[in-house]
Design a protein around this motif. Structure first.
Motif, PDB file in Angstrom:
ATOM      1  N   ILE A 126       0.804  -1.221   0.000  1.00 37.82           N
ATOM      2  CA  ILE A 126       0.000   0.000   0.000  1.00 37.82           C
ATOM      3  C   ILE A 126       0.841   1.276   0.000  1.00 37.82           C
ATOM      4  O   ILE A 126       0.419   2.307  -0.513  1.00 37.82           O
ATOM      5  N   ALA A 127       2.041   1.209   0.565  1.00 35.03           N
ATOM      6  CA  ALA A 127       2.866   2.420   0.627  1.00 35.03           C
ATOM      7  C   ALA A 127       4.080   2.341  -0.303  1.00 35.03           C
ATOM      8  O   ALA A 127       5.035   3.113  -0.161  1.00 35.03           O
ATOM      9  N   ASP A 128       4.037   1.406  -1.255  1.00 38.29           N
ATOM     10  CA  ASP A 128       5.136   1.233  -2.222  1.00 38.29           C
ATOM     11  C   ASP A 128       6.500   1.134  -1.538  1.00 38.29           C
ATOM     12  O   ASP A 128       7.462   1.785  -1.945  1.00 38.29           O
ATOM     13  N   GLU A 129       6.579   0.311  -0.490  1.00 38.10           N
ATOM     14  CA  GLU A 129       7.841   0.141   0.242  1.00 38.10           C
ATOM     15  C   GLU A 129       8.712  -0.891  -0.475  1.00 38.10           C
ATOM     16  O   GLU A 129       8.297  -2.027  -0.704  1.00 38.10           O
ATOM     17  N   GLU A 130       9.928  -0.477  -0.815  1.00 40.72           N
ATOM     18  CA  GLU A 130      10.820  -1.325  -1.612  1.00 40.72           C
ATOM     19  C   GLU A 130      11.137  -2.652  -0.942  1.00 40.72           C
ATOM     20  O   GLU A 130      11.289  -3.677  -1.601  1.00 40.72           O
ATOM     21  N   GLN A 131      11.258  -2.650   0.386  1.00 41.66           N
ATOM     22  CA  GLN A 131      11.698  -3.855   1.097  1.00 41.66           C
ATOM     23  C   GLN A 131      10.566  -4.846   1.337  1.00 41.66           C
ATOM     24  O   GLN A 131      10.778  -5.923   1.871  1.00 41.66           O
ATOM     25  N   LYS A 132       9.349  -4.490   0.933  1.00 45.44           N
ATOM     26  CA  LYS A 132       8.188  -5.338   1.211  1.00 45.44           C
ATOM     27  C   LYS A 132       7.664  -6.024  -0.039  1.00 45.44           C
ATOM     28  O   LYS A 132       7.768  -5.498  -1.141  1.00 45.44           O
ATOM     29  N   GLY A 133       7.037  -7.191   0.184  1.00 47.63           N
ATOM     30  CA  GLY A 133       6.325  -7.854  -0.894  1.00 47.63           C
ATOM     31  C   GLY A 133       4.986  -7.178  -1.120  1.00 47.63           C
ATOM     32  O   GLY A 133       4.639  -6.209  -0.445  1.00 47.63           O
ATOM     33  N   GLY A 134       4.242  -7.712  -2.065  1.00 51.01           N
ATOM     34  CA  GLY A 134       2.929  -7.142  -2.343  1.00 51.01           C
ATOM     35  C   GLY A 134       2.873  -6.509  -3.721  1.00 51.01           C
ATOM     36  O   GLY A 134       3.863  -5.979  -4.222  1.00 51.01           O
ATOM     37  N   VAL A 135       1.697  -6.554  -4.322  1.00 48.92           N
ATOM     38  CA  VAL A 135       1.472  -5.910  -5.612  1.00 48.92           C
ATOM     39  C   VAL A 135       1.353  -4.410  -5.371  1.00 48.92           C
ATOM     40  O   VAL A 135       0.687  -3.977  -4.426  1.00 48.92           O
ATOM     41  N   LEU A 136       1.993  -3.612  -6.211  1.00 49.97           N
ATOM     42  CA  LEU A 136       1.876  -2.160  -6.070  1.00 49.97           C
ATOM     43  C   LEU A 136       0.413  -1.742  -6.233  1.00 49.97           C
ATOM     44  O   LEU A 136      -0.324  -2.317  -7.043  1.00 49.97           O
ATOM     45  N   TYR A 137       0.016  -0.779  -5.466  1.00 47.56           N
ATOM     46  CA  TYR A 137      -1.379  -0.320  -5.446  1.00 47.56           C
ATOM     47  C   TYR A 137      -1.905  -0.065  -6.859  1.00 47.56           C
ATOM     48  O   TYR A 137      -3.011  -0.478  -7.207  1.00 47.56           O
ATOM     49  N   SER A 138      -1.087   0.581  -7.669  1.00 44.85           N
ATOM     50  CA  SER A 138      -1.516   0.962  -9.026  1.00 44.85           C
ATOM     51  C   SER A 138      -1.683  -0.236  -9.951  1.00 44.85           C
ATOM     52  O   SER A 138      -2.285  -0.129 -11.016  1.00 44.85           O
ATOM     53  N   GLN A 139      -1.144  -1.398  -9.546  1.00 49.08           N
ATOM     54  CA  GLN A 139      -1.170  -2.574 -10.424  1.00 49.08           C
ATOM     55  C   GLN A 139      -2.139  -3.671  -9.959  1.00 49.08           C
ATOM     56  O   GLN A 139      -2.240  -4.726 -10.594  1.00 49.08           O
ATOM     57  N   VAL A 140      -2.827  -3.413  -8.861  1.00 48.16           N
ATOM     58  CA  VAL A 140      -3.679  -4.461  -8.269  1.00 48.16           C
ATOM     59  C   VAL A 140      -4.814  -4.871  -9.201  1.00 48.16           C
ATOM     60  O   VAL A 140      -5.080  -6.070  -9.387  1.00 48.16           O
ATOM     61  N   GLU A 141      -5.488  -3.909  -9.799  1.00 50.33           N
ATOM     62  CA  GLU A 141      -6.630  -4.256 -10.656  1.00 50.33           C
ATOM     63  C   GLU A 141      -6.202  -5.118 -11.837  1.00 50.33           C
ATOM     64  O   GLU A 141      -6.886  -6.087 -12.192  1.00 50.33           O
ATOM     65  N   GLN A 142      -5.063  -4.806 -12.431  1.00 48.10           N
ATOM     66  CA  GLN A 142      -4.549  -5.620 -13.532  1.00 48.10           C
ATOM     67  C   GLN A 142      -4.196  -7.026 -13.042  1.00 48.10           C
ATOM     68  O   GLN A 142      -4.470  -8.030 -13.714  1.00 48.10           O
ATOM     69  N   PHE A 143      -3.602  -7.104 -11.845  1.00 49.81           N
ATOM     70  CA  PHE A 143      -3.233  -8.412 -11.291  1.00 49.81           C
ATOM     71  C   PHE A 143      -4.478  -9.261 -11.031  1.00 49.81           C
ATOM     72  O   PHE A 143      -4.496 -10.461 -11.324  1.00 49.81           O
ATOM     73  N   ILE A 144      -5.518  -8.639 -10.512  1.00 45.92           N
ATOM     74  CA  ILE A 144      -6.785  -9.354 -10.285  1.00 45.92           C
ATOM     75  C   ILE A 144      -7.304  -9.921 -11.610  1.00 45.92           C
ATOM     76  O   ILE A 144      -7.759 -11.065 -11.688  1.00 45.92           O
ATOM     77  N   GLU A 145      -7.200  -9.127 -12.667  1.00 47.60           N
ATOM     78  CA  GLU A 145      -7.663  -9.602 -13.980  1.00 47.60           C
ATOM     79  C   GLU A 145      -6.804 -10.770 -14.469  1.00 47.60           C
ATOM     80  O   GLU A 145      -7.317 -11.709 -15.081  1.00 47.60           O
ATOM     81  N   ASP A 146      -5.509 -10.724 -14.179  1.00 46.83           N
ATOM     82  CA  ASP A 146      -4.631 -11.846 -14.529  1.00 46.83           C
ATOM     83  C   ASP A 146      -5.065 -13.127 -13.809  1.00 46.83           C
ATOM     84  O   ASP A 146      -4.980 -14.226 -14.345  1.00 46.83           O
ATOM     85  N   CYS A 147      -5.529 -12.966 -12.578  1.00 47.53           N
ATOM     86  CA  CYS A 147      -5.938 -14.120 -11.764  1.00 47.53           C
ATOM     87  C   CYS A 147      -7.127 -14.855 -12.369  1.00 47.53           C
ATOM     88  O   CYS A 147      -7.315 -16.052 -12.117  1.00 47.53           O
TER      89      CYS A 147
END
Length: 228
Positions: A126-147
């Motif tokens: 959610i905060a675009d932290e480099e050291q953390k995992g997770g899909v970037l906020y701006s890319q979540v909708e595209q990732f959901i569509e990939d799923c």
């Protein structure tokens, strides 16, 4: 204080936070058992908390075997390496840390072989932290569509680990953005996607998270005390 007393305090605080929640939904408590003994975990289970969260695959495997209790819902909440999917995909209630295509493909492949469905939450950075995992906020909708292309993986909501800071205004904004994202995805009415869970909030920030729409919190330290 004893684990039981800590747990009762947490449950009271959850209910109090719910009074100020934008949804007033029931909140599911996931007990985070990283490094905790079987005796400590059984104390929580005896209090009626049956959702257990683990960060590491090996620890999760060991605890599933040692606890040997089919009533428990296990949650994989830490970073999941693709080569370790095989150990847990068919044993967990939820994989909360789905965050990349390679992991999605591996979970789907294993699930398809067994003709089962694996429930997952998409982890959002959610905060675009480099050291953390997770899909970037701006890319979540595209990732959901990939799923949508991987039918043995069922998306059941979103998860985030907020920054470890004391800035309540910033944290509240993070949780608010997560809730808005969940609502936006829900409105798209994807057949295979359910925004049932919004997993956000830990020992230090769960009350704020609940107020901003979380219906699943992951708490360890406040229940068991600080780790040795």
């Amino acid at each position: 204080m004893a684990i039981k007393d800590n747990l009762n305090n947490i449950l009271e605080e959850i209910e109090e936070a719910r009074k100020h929640s934008i949804t007033n939904e029931e909140v599911k408590l996931i007990t985070v058992t990283k490094t905790r003994t079987i005796e400590e975990i059984e104390e929580v289970i005896n209090c009626g908390i049956l959702d257990i969260g683990e960060n590491k695959v090996q620890e999760l495997k060991d605890k599933i075997n040692l606890l040997n209790n089919s009533a428990i819902n296990y949650h994989m909440i830490g970073n999941l390496q693709t080569n370790k999917v095989k150990y847990i995909y068919d044993k967990v209630y939820l994989i909360q840390s789905l965050d990349r295509l390679s992991l999605l493909k591996e979970i789907n492949k294993k699930a398809k072989t067994d003709n089962i469905f694996v429930n997952c939450l998409v982890e959002v950075n959610i905060a675009d932290e480099e050291q953390k995992g997770g899909v970037l906020y701006s890319q979540v909708e595209q990732f959901i569509e990939d799923c949508l292309d991987y039918e043995n993986v069922k998306i059941k909501g979103l998860m985030t680990v907020a920054p470890n800071i004391d800035d309540e205004v910033f944290l509240r904004d993070c949780f608010r953005r997560m809730f808005k994202l969940k609502e936006k995805i829900e409105r798209k009415n994807y057949n295979e996607v359910e925004m049932k869970y919004l997993s956000m909030g830990m020992s230090g920030d769960f009350k704020i998270a609940i107020e901003e729409g979380s219906n699943m919190v992951r708490i360890g330290t406040r229940i068991f005390g600080n780790r040795n």
